[in-house]
Design a protein around this motif. Structure first.
Motif, PDB file in Angstrom:
ATOM      1  N   SER A   1       0.550  -1.308   0.047  1.00 52.45           N
ATOM      2  CA  SER A   1      -0.205  -0.211  -0.082  1.00 52.45           C
ATOM      3  C   SER A   1       0.676   0.931   0.150  1.00 52.45           C
ATOM      4  N   GLU A   2       2.086   1.218   0.282  1.00 51.74           N
ATOM      5  CA  GLU A   2       3.347   2.056   0.626  1.00 51.74           C
ATOM      6  C   GLU A   2       3.819   2.458  -0.610  1.00 51.74           C
ATOM      7  N   GLN A   3       3.932   1.279  -0.556  1.00 55.57           N
ATOM      8  CA  GLN A   3       4.080   1.767  -2.183  1.00 55.57           C
ATOM      9  C   GLN A   3       4.009   1.823  -3.695  1.00 55.57           C
ATOM     10  N   ALA A   4       1.733   1.642  -3.274  1.00 53.49           N
ATOM     11  CA  ALA A   4       1.247   2.335  -4.456  1.00 53.49           C
ATOM     12  C   ALA A   4       0.867   3.472  -4.136  1.00 53.49           C
ATOM     13  N   LYS A   5       1.271   4.514  -3.027  1.00 53.21           N
ATOM     14  CA  LYS A   5       0.816   5.736  -2.863  1.00 53.21           C
ATOM     15  C   LYS A   5       1.880   6.079  -3.173  1.00 53.21           C
ATOM     16  N   LEU A   6       3.524   5.803  -2.775  1.00 51.60           N
ATOM     17  CA  LEU A   6       4.507   6.640  -3.634  1.00 51.60           C
ATOM     18  C   LEU A   6       5.068   6.885  -5.145  1.00 51.60           C
ATOM     19  N   GLU A   7       3.548   5.553  -5.920  1.00 50.15           N
ATOM     20  CA  GLU A   7       3.770   5.809  -7.156  1.00 50.15           C
ATOM     21  C   GLU A   7       2.363   6.616  -7.540  1.00 50.15           C
ATOM     22  N   GLU A   8       1.313   6.374  -6.895  1.00 50.95           N
ATOM     23  CA  GLU A   8       0.398   7.211  -6.974  1.00 50.95           C
ATOM     24  C   GLU A   8       0.851   8.530  -7.761  1.00 50.95           C
ATOM     25  N   ASP A   9       1.892   9.379  -6.213  1.00 44.54           N
ATOM     26  CA  ASP A   9       1.851  11.046  -6.053  1.00 44.54           C
ATOM     27  C   ASP A   9       3.210  10.548  -6.871  1.00 44.54           C
ATOM     28  N   ALA A  10       4.290  10.092  -8.008  1.00 45.35           N
ATOM     29  CA  ALA A  10       4.385  10.882  -8.588  1.00 45.35           C
ATOM     30  C   ALA A  10       3.967  10.419 -10.210  1.00 45.35           C
ATOM     31  N   SER A  11       3.228   9.285 -10.011  1.00 45.22           N
ATOM     32  CA  SER A  11       1.982   9.651 -11.239  1.00 45.22           C
ATOM     33  C   SER A  11       1.462  11.154 -11.370  1.00 45.22           C
ATOM     34  N   ASP A  12       0.743  12.083  -9.951  1.00 49.47           N
ATOM     35  CA  ASP A  12       0.803  12.728  -9.734  1.00 49.47           C
ATOM     36  C   ASP A  12       0.898  13.939  -9.920  1.00 49.47           C
TER      37      ASP A  12
END
Length: 344
Positions: free
Chosen positions: A68-79
């Motif tokens: 979940s933490e990795q997914a959040k980081l990837e989502e932030d990078a995408s944003d």
């Protein structure tokens, strides 16, 4: 009636520019405007904060992250990437709007100079007609009247062409001789009327300036010309204007606008290109609109912005002997690829 319509057109053009600038800066003009959106500066600051947070999270010593933490980081990078793309698009829009505002400014300058010059022509035309009415028609009177009418027609064509070309917003290369020839043809009547001598010296051939808007060159020449006329009038001398053009090197061209007017004092040389600085006599409260327009101190600031936006430079240079002021323009030269075959 025609002058009132012209005033209305200038007012609407300036208001359009003011509203565009305000919206680009995220400021409200009217109370009915929607809530102020984030400015580009705010968006960049927020984006920088997101990047800082992301880097801190990625550089954490805890290399093993929950899914979940990795997914959040990837989502932030995408944003962040999406925001960068949006900022790039919005920046391009703002640049295009700034270009349009610059064109509107040069058009307004041309309108101001046009109304100023045609005012003198129309006055002379009216006086000529009155003279013919009060006396028996004479060949010399008709000749003078015809010259004034032709002068008015020349300014009208000049103004009409500027408006048409500004609306098309087309960029093209121009040979300095062609630009100066068109300008000389338009101002010839004014030169005769004010007994001012104009000499043009072009050194070299194939002096093509890089792709630019032709009406902006008209604004540049016309503003420098009227400034020279006013300086000559203040000096009360036999007027002389010299325009010299040539090449600086393989990549740049120069043009010098020189006159023998009252000159510019050393204390003011650093101010002449500042907004609202003017060497003209200040207009009083009862002055005509034309005086306020041409004496606003915006002319040199506008043409400085036009030239610098095109990669050029404008500054005061040392005038040759017998002259008092020299304004020098250096502008990028068109590359061989930019020059159409039919102009070679």
């Amino acid at each position: 009636m025609a002058f009132s319509q012209l005033q209305d057109f200038i007012y609407k053009s300036l208001m359009h520019g003011i509203i565009k600038i305000a919206h680009a800066r995220g400021k409200k003009i009217f109370s009915s405007d929607d809530a102020v959106q984030r400015t580009p500066k705010d968006r960049v600051e927020q984006l920088a904060s997101k990047i800082t947070t992301l880097v801190e999270n990625y550089s954490s010593p805890n290399l093993v992250r929950a899914p979940s933490e990795q997914a959040k980081l990837e989502e932030d990078a995408s944003d962040i990437i999406d925001e960068i793309v949006l900022l790039e698009k919005d920046t391009q829009v703002l640049l295009e709007e700034i270009g349009m505002l610059r064109v509107l400014a040069s058009l307004g300058l041309t309108i101001g100079e046009f109304t100023h010059e045609t005012r003198h022509v129309l006055s002379a035309l009216s006086a000529g007609i009155l003279s013919l009415k009060m006396s028996s028609p004479a060949a010399e009177g008709f000749k003078t009247l015809q010259g004034n009418i032709e002068s008015l027609q020349a300014y009208m064509r000049y103004f009409d062409k500027a408006v048409t070309q500004n609306s098309q917003r087309s960029l093209s290369v121009h040979e300095i001789r062609d630009l100066l020839s068109d300008f000389e043809q338009v101002v010839s009547s004014s030169l005769q009327r004010q007994r001012v001598n104009l000499k043009i010296e072009v050194k070299g051939y194939d002096l093509f300036v890089q792709s630019s808007h032709k009406p902006e060159w008209a604004s540049i020449f016309f503003n420098l010309f009227t400034n020279s006329l006013k300086a000559i009038n203040r000096a009360q001398v036999a007027g002389s204007i010299l325009i010299v053009a040539g090449e600086v090197d393989e990549s740049r061209l120069y043009l010098e606008f020189i006159d023998n007017g009252d000159g510019i004092s050393d204390a003011n040389k650093e101010k002449v290109f500042d907004a609202f600085y003017t060497t003209s006599t200040p207009a009083d409260a009862l002055a005509d609109d034309e005086v306020h327009i041409t004496g606003s101190g915006l002319g040199l600031k506008i043409i400085k912005d036009i030239i610098e936006d095109g990669g050029g430079d404008i500054y005061l240079s040392v005038p040759p002997e017998g002259f008092s002021t020299c304004v020098r323009i250096e502008f990028p030269r068109a590359s061989d690829e930019e020059i159409p075959d039919d102009l070679r």
